[in-house]
Design a protein around this motif. Structure first.
Motif, PDB file in Angstrom:
ATOM      1  N   ARG A  23       7.147   8.606  -2.647  1.00  0.00           N
ATOM      2  CA  ARG A  23       8.604   8.533  -2.435  1.00  0.00           C
ATOM      3  C   ARG A  23       9.220   7.311  -3.099  1.00  0.00           C
ATOM      4  NH1 ARG A  23      10.547   9.075   3.573  1.00  0.00           N
ATOM      5  NH2 ARG A  23       8.655   7.870   3.715  1.00  0.00           N
ATOM      6  N   MET A  24      10.291   7.524  -3.848  1.00  0.00           N
ATOM      7  CA  MET A  24      10.970   6.413  -4.516  1.00  0.00           C
ATOM      8  C   MET A  24      11.903   5.707  -3.539  1.00  0.00           C
ATOM      9  SD  MET A  24       9.984   6.222  -7.673  1.00  0.00           S
ATOM     10  CE  MET A  24      11.250   5.551  -8.769  1.00  0.00           C
ATOM     11  N   PRO A  25      12.024   4.386  -3.672  1.00  0.00           N
ATOM     12  CA  PRO A  25      12.956   3.655  -2.792  1.00  0.00           C
ATOM     13  C   PRO A  25      14.407   3.882  -3.189  1.00  0.00           C
ATOM     14  CG  PRO A  25      11.955   2.143  -4.367  1.00  0.00           C
ATOM     15  CD  PRO A  25      11.317   3.487  -4.601  1.00  0.00           C
ATOM     16  N   HIS A  26      15.309   3.645  -2.251  1.00  0.00           N
ATOM     17  CA  HIS A  26      16.734   3.564  -2.567  1.00  0.00           C
ATOM     18  C   HIS A  26      17.023   2.141  -3.040  1.00  0.00           C
ATOM     19  CE1 HIS A  26      17.343   7.412  -0.628  1.00  0.00           C
ATOM     20  NE2 HIS A  26      16.734   6.965   0.470  1.00  0.00           N
ATOM     21  N   MET A  27      17.653   2.023  -4.197  1.00  0.00           N
ATOM     22  CA  MET A  27      17.967   0.689  -4.737  1.00  0.00           C
ATOM     23  C   MET A  27      19.318   0.234  -4.172  1.00  0.00           C
ATOM     24  SD  MET A  27      15.296   0.154  -6.548  1.00  0.00           S
ATOM     25  CE  MET A  27      15.651  -1.263  -7.574  1.00  0.00           C
ATOM     26  N   MET A  28      19.281  -0.893  -3.467  1.00  0.00           N
ATOM     27  CA  MET A  28      20.463  -1.401  -2.766  1.00  0.00           C
ATOM     28  C   MET A  28      20.848  -2.752  -3.390  1.00  0.00           C
ATOM     29  SD  MET A  28      20.379   1.089  -0.511  1.00  0.00           S
ATOM     30  CE  MET A  28      21.244   0.762   1.007  1.00  0.00           C
ATOM     31  N   GLY A  29      21.770  -2.722  -4.334  1.00  0.00           N
ATOM     32  CA  GLY A  29      22.150  -3.941  -5.052  1.00  0.00           C
ATOM     33  C   GLY A  29      23.352  -4.616  -4.426  1.00  0.00           C
ATOM     34  N   TRP A  30      23.415  -5.955  -4.534  1.00  0.00           N
ATOM     35  CA  TRP A  30      24.505  -6.712  -3.897  1.00  0.00           C
ATOM     36  C   TRP A  30      25.105  -7.741  -4.830  1.00  0.00           C
ATOM     37  CZ3 TRP A  30      26.417  -4.798   0.465  1.00  0.00           C
ATOM     38  CH2 TRP A  30      25.626  -3.797   1.077  1.00  0.00           C
ATOM     39  N   GLN A  31      26.417  -7.672  -4.966  1.00  0.00           N
ATOM     40  CA  GLN A  31      27.162  -8.646  -5.747  1.00  0.00           C
ATOM     41  C   GLN A  31      27.989  -9.514  -4.799  1.00  0.00           C
ATOM     42  OE1 GLN A  31      29.161  -5.867  -8.750  1.00  0.00           O
ATOM     43  NE2 GLN A  31      27.811  -7.071 -10.065  1.00  0.00           N
ATOM     44  N   ALA A  32      28.406 -10.673  -5.287  1.00  0.00           N
ATOM     45  CA  ALA A  32      29.312 -11.519  -4.511  1.00  0.00           C
ATOM     46  C   ALA A  32      30.726 -10.945  -4.640  1.00  0.00           C
ATOM     47  CB  ALA A  32      29.259 -12.955  -5.029  1.00  0.00           C
ATOM     48  N   GLY A  70       0.829  -1.210   0.000  1.00  0.00           N
ATOM     49  CA  GLY A  70       0.000   0.000   0.000  1.00  0.00           C
ATOM     50  C   GLY A  70       0.860   1.256   0.000  1.00  0.00           C
ATOM     51  N   ARG A  71       2.130   1.109  -0.293  1.00  0.00           N
ATOM     52  CA  ARG A  71       3.089   2.223  -0.348  1.00  0.00           C
ATOM     53  C   ARG A  71       4.353   1.696  -1.030  1.00  0.00           C
ATOM     54  NH1 ARG A  71       6.298   3.465   5.019  1.00  0.00           N
ATOM     55  NH2 ARG A  71       7.893   3.703   3.422  1.00  0.00           N
ATOM     56  N   SER A  72       5.331   2.559  -1.195  1.00  0.00           N
ATOM     57  CA  SER A  72       6.616   2.089  -1.713  1.00  0.00           C
ATOM     58  C   SER A  72       7.533   1.773  -0.532  1.00  0.00           C
ATOM     59  CB  SER A  72       7.261   3.172  -2.575  1.00  0.00           C
ATOM     60  OG  SER A  72       7.395   4.365  -1.816  1.00  0.00           O
ATOM     61  N   PRO A  73       8.458   0.842  -0.700  1.00  0.00           N
ATOM     62  CA  PRO A  73       9.454   0.652   0.359  1.00  0.00           C
ATOM     63  C   PRO A  73      10.436   1.822   0.356  1.00  0.00           C
ATOM     64  CG  PRO A  73       9.900  -0.838  -1.488  1.00  0.00           C
ATOM     65  CD  PRO A  73       8.657  -0.070  -1.839  1.00  0.00           C
ATOM     66  N   ASP A  74      11.134   2.017   1.474  1.00  0.00           N
ATOM     67  CA  ASP A  74      12.201   3.029   1.509  1.00  0.00           C
ATOM     68  C   ASP A  74      13.499   2.454   0.956  1.00  0.00           C
ATOM     69  OD1 ASP A  74      10.821   5.239   3.047  1.00  0.00           O
ATOM     70  OD2 ASP A  74      10.531   3.537   4.391  1.00  0.00           O
ATOM     71  N   PHE A  75      13.721   1.162   1.260  1.00  0.00           N
ATOM     72  CA  PHE A  75      14.926   0.490   0.773  1.00  0.00           C
ATOM     73  C   PHE A  75      14.543  -0.794   0.046  1.00  0.00           C
ATOM     74  CE2 PHE A  75      16.388   2.950   4.439  1.00  0.00           C
ATOM     75  CZ  PHE A  75      17.454   3.636   3.880  1.00  0.00           C
TER      76      PHE A  75
END
Ligand code: AN7
Length: 363
Positions: free
Chosen positions: A211-220, A177-182
């Protein structure tokens, strides 16, 4: 509500027409599960949810993109499709091709595919070719073959894949019902982070959130070209799904990171396995190691006090669990306690159970 798949659900956001034969296995509509044990790690009042993409028909997020790619290939009159894959793309391509009556070629790095994924590609009748090389080499090969032959490429360079996968963002907003923050997400070939960011941007225009979320990407850590800033020749990680040294959507991933004021970081295999086991043992969720990379990134930031900052302490975080744990049974068995064996007798079993005195009986 009955699930007719992501094309039916989000049709007006997708380039499908009356002429598009919709090939669906009823993908999407996956659980968004609260994960209080992860929220607790931050020492704040933030909320954490897991988007369980392993609940898709072939057990990964790839199905969202594949329903679009295969439907559009069918519409265009293609007879055959091809992909390079670390496993999940091939499983999904094989299944949707079977449903569509298309021939499916999959080119895999030999010996580097989790058993469940290989089984899926074979079971769905794909023509499987294992090369003596890695994913990045396989991708170059399929690009060349698809350009010179009448065979449709269904890797995420195919824009229809990104279109389908962007519906994951729509669903998260609809469920919360909203956007995530992260938004935490593993990054391999970088198609999915690209798709989610596109999805959030498009859905915002509908006015459902501000509000748009912050995109937190993860690589090995040993397969982290975007973090390092250069392609990795021999990427390594036990999270085979994201063992990729030269991601196709590299630039788009950097755009998602920068436009969202997010980050792309890296986690070691040890951190990935710690998150993998935590999810299994505490949250009751069995995901594959690559999926646990997003949670490992979250745990790393939580431990560093990242979420303690006032403005973040009531944040809503979503971690994308991209694939099901059963995809990689060998890893699961290697990382958990082995079964004990004993004679077929109550006493022997009780001894192993650690129960000494079972003489208490009701009279
Ligand atoms: C479980 O199947 O690249 O950054 O060929 O299977 O969009 O590539 C799989 C990637 C994350 C990374 N989690 O997503 C393939 C393939 C799982 C995956 C990723 C993959 P992208």
């Amino acid at each position: 509500m009955n699930n007719k798949g992501i094309i039916a659900k989000y049709r007006r956001y997708l380039a499908v027409t009356g002429a598009t034969p919709v090939i669906t296995l009823q993908e999407g509509n996956t659980p968004l599960l609260p994960a209080p044990s992860l929220a607790k790690l931050t020492g704040t009042r933030m909320e954490v949810f897991l988007k369980c993409e392993g609940a898709n028909p072939t057990g990964s997020f790839k199905d969202r993109g594949m329903t679009m790619a295969i439907s559009k290939a069918k519409e265009a009159g293609t007879r055959a499709v091809i992909c390079a894959s670390t496993g999940n793309t091939s499983a999904s391509a094989a299944a949707y091709s079977a449903k569509a009556g298309l021939t499916c070629f999959v080119i895999l790095p030999k010996g580097a595919i989790a058993l469940g994924k290989l089984a899926q590609a074979m079971m769905h009748g794909a023509k499987v070719i294992a090369i003596d090389g890695n994913f990045d080499q396989a991708l170059e090969i399929v690009k060349e073959i698809s350009e010179k032959n009448n065979i449709t490429l269904v890797n995420s360079i195919n824009p229809h894949r990104i279109e389908g996968q962007k519906t994951g963002a729509f669903e998260i907003v609809d469920q919360l019902g909203r956007s995530p923050d992260f938004h935490f997400i593993p990054v391999g070939n970088a198609g999915n982070i690209t798709a989610y960011w596109k999805g959030y941007k498009e859905y915002k225009r509908s006015g459902r959130f501000s509000r748009m979320p912050h995109m937190m990407g993860w690589q090995a850590a040993q397969s982290a070209p975007i973090v390092k800033g250069y392609p990795i020749k021999n990427p390594k990680t036990l999270a085979t799904a994201i063992r990729i040294g030269n991601p196709a959507s590299w630039i788009k991933a950097e755009e998602a990171r920068d436009e969202s004021k997010g980050m792309i970081g890296m986690v070691t295999d040890r951190q990935i396995i710690a998150a993998y086991r935590h999810l299994g043992e505490v949250e009751g969720i069995f995901c594959e190691p690559a999926s646990a990379a997003s949670v490992a990134g979250f745990m790393k930031l939580a431990a560093s006090g990242f979420f303690k900052q006032e403005s973040r302490s009531e944040a809503v975080t979503v971690c994308i669990l991209t694939g099901h744990g059963l995809k990689d049974p060998d890893r699961a068995v290697a990382e958990s306690a082995k079964p004990r064996t004993c004679p077929a007798d109550v006493k022997a079993v009780l001894k192993i159970m650690g129960i000494k005195n079972s003489s208490r009986r009701k009279r």
